[in-house]
Design an enzyme around this catalytic site. Structure first.
Site, mmCIF file in Angstrom:
data_model
loop_
_atom_site.group_PDB
_atom_site.id
_atom_site.type_symbol
_atom_site.label_atom_id
_atom_site.label_comp_id
_atom_site.label_asym_id
_atom_site.label_seq_id
_atom_site.Cartn_x
_atom_site.Cartn_y
_atom_site.Cartn_z
ATOM 1 N N ARG A 1 0.847 -1.191 0.000
ATOM 2 C CA ARG A 1 0.000 0.000 0.000
ATOM 3 C C ARG A 1 0.885 1.244 0.000
ATOM 4 N NH1 ARG A 1 -3.645 -1.360 5.185
ATOM 5 N NH2 ARG A 1 -1.650 -2.312 5.787
ATOM 6 N N HIS B 1 -1.364 1.872 16.023
ATOM 7 C CA HIS B 1 -1.659 0.706 16.872
ATOM 8 C C HIS B 1 -0.620 0.562 17.984
ATOM 9 C CE1 HIS B 1 -4.835 -0.549 14.127
ATOM 10 N NE2 HIS B 1 -4.000 -0.450 13.123
ATOM 11 N N GLU C 1 -6.367 5.215 13.270
ATOM 12 C CA GLU C 1 -7.333 4.307 13.889
ATOM 13 C C GLU C 1 -8.091 4.916 15.065
ATOM 14 O OE1 GLU C 1 -3.401 3.351 15.967
ATOM 15 O OE2 GLU C 1 -4.059 3.825 13.916
ATOM 16 N N LYS D 1 1.596 2.309 7.394
ATOM 17 C CA LYS D 1 1.904 1.542 8.592
ATOM 18 C C LYS D 1 2.844 2.296 9.515
ATOM 19 C CE LYS D 1 0.643 -1.853 9.658
ATOM 20 N NZ LYS D 1 -0.576 -2.092 10.494
ATOM 21 N N TYR E 1 -1.407 4.733 10.360
ATOM 22 C CA TYR E 1 -1.853 3.759 11.355
ATOM 23 C C TYR E 1 -0.695 3.504 12.316
ATOM 24 C CZ TYR E 1 -5.903 2.607 8.429
ATOM 25 O OH TYR E 1 -7.059 2.676 7.706
ATOM 26 N N ASP F 1 -3.411 -6.435 15.372
ATOM 27 C CA ASP F 1 -2.793 -5.108 15.412
ATOM 28 C C ASP F 1 -2.857 -4.497 16.806
ATOM 29 O OD1 ASP F 1 -1.697 -4.577 12.952
ATOM 30 O OD2 ASP F 1 -3.531 -3.792 12.087
#
Length: 370
Positions: free
Chosen positions: A15, A95, A117, A74, A93, A269
């Protein structure tokens, strides 16, 4: 504003933070976007397409990370953390509740970290997590069906069955976006699907949508155990925004499941919802523990990276435009939902759930921004 889009380096992560169409919108608004070379190559977004959209091509990761706003997919990998610098805005993101070591390193970097998120909209939903949850929910059934094949360690059950043979049993824990899309895919294959949640209004809503094809159960320990023992495939999709996932599946329960059944833990995650879950990669997606096949890939949507990238940019672009156009501080002050995405601010944790899980001191975003 200068916006950097690095190439993702996590295992099989194809991605990219912004599509060429997204770059076009940003450059039309007067911003300058630096996209690291080959960032979108594997999913058909060539450097030439980015150039045509108005981007500049960064030859190295260092060049991309030289921008004050970094937009990626990420969490930073170990080799990327030294490229971050004080007061830089990282929009991605994260996490962090499942990774205290990364949290400490990012705090030391004194960056402004806004996590996709935990951003909310006016209704309290999670608009930047939703598109990847949709993708992950659908992939969960594909991955689970594949893992059930004998060659992959599974029990040799075809989820849809065939005439004269019962379909496989699928148990889905959590009726949010992931669980709903997993149910849709499993029902489409003809599986026997039960969806569990603690929200009766949500279960009623899904019962209205899917009708008698979908079985619903209130989620409590006894019911989880009863259904887990019968399941061929369990999909874990529980979510507490910004916090570790609750451990709904004990090791003892795993030990009593059908031999060679499958657990797909989409909650990995955030630490996973089973005591036996640990992160895996697309290079080595499964392992067998207590006789059960575990699929715990921490970046599941990367398996369908082109679809996922387009869905992600559709959701993130308005926020990137706001941050770049107003400046990060004014954008956060103007949007309470975006402010909930602020996890770290100049060496301080600013998300209460994250701080509670990691036992770190916390300062409210409102105070931090003043």
């Amino acid at each position: 504003m200068l916006i950097g889009v690095p190439r993702e380096i996590k295992d099989h992560e194809y991605r990219v933070g912004i599509t060429p169409a997204g770059v076009r919108a940003l450059t039309d608004a007067g911003h300058e976007v630096w996209v690291e070379t080959r960032a979108g190559e594997r999913i058909g977004f060539s450097d030439a397409l980015y150039l045509a959209a108005g981007a500049r091509i960064a030859n190295t990761a260092s060049d991309a990370y030289a921008c004050p706003l970094i937009v990626k997919v990420k969490e930073p990998q170990p080799s990327e953390i030294p490229l971050l610098r004080k007061e830089q805005v990282l929009f991605t993101y994260l996490h962090l509740a499942a990774d205290p070591a990364l949290t400490r390193r990012l705090l030391e970097s004194r960056i402004i970290a806004i996590a996709y998120e935990t951003v909310t909209d006016a209704a309290g939903a999670l608009p930047l997590l939703t598109p990847m949850s949709e993708v992950a929910g659908r992939i969960a059934i594909q991955a689970g069906a594949t893992a059930l094949q004998l060659a992959n360690g599974g029990r040799g059950v075809l989820l849809g069955g065939v005439p004269g043979v019962a379909p496989g049993k699928v148990l889905i824990l959590g009726a949010g976006t992931v669980g709903t899309h997993a149910a849709r895919m499993a029902l489409g294959l003809g599986a026997d699907v039960t969806l569990m949640d603690i929200s009766l209004p949500r279960l009623r809503h899904l019962d209205d949508i899917f009708g008698a094809r979908l079985k619903t159960r209130y989620s409590e320990a006894h019911a989880i155990e009863e259904l887990a023992y019968e399941a061929d495939l369990i999909v874990g999709s529980v979510l507490l925004p910004g916090k570790r996932a609750p451990k709904l599946i004990s090791r003892a329960l795993i030990q009593r499941m059908k031999p060679a059944s499958v657990l797909v833990d989409v909650a990995i995650d955030q630490g996973g919802c089973a005591e036996t879950s640990r992160p895996t990669t697309h290079s080595s997606p499964t392992y067998i523990e207590e006789g059960v096949v575990h699929y715990c890939v921490a970046n599941m949507p990367a398996a369908c990276a082109r679809t996922a990238t387009q869905a992600l940019t559709n959701a993130t672009l308005p926020y990137v435009l706001a941050i770049a156009g107003k400046g990060w501080r004014d954008a956060l002050k103007a949007d309470a939902g975006l402010r909930k995405g602020l996890n770290l601010h100049l060496g301080q944790v600013t998300h209460a759930g994250l701080a509670a899980d990691l036992e770190f001191p916390c300062i409210s975003p409102d105070i931090a921004l003043e």
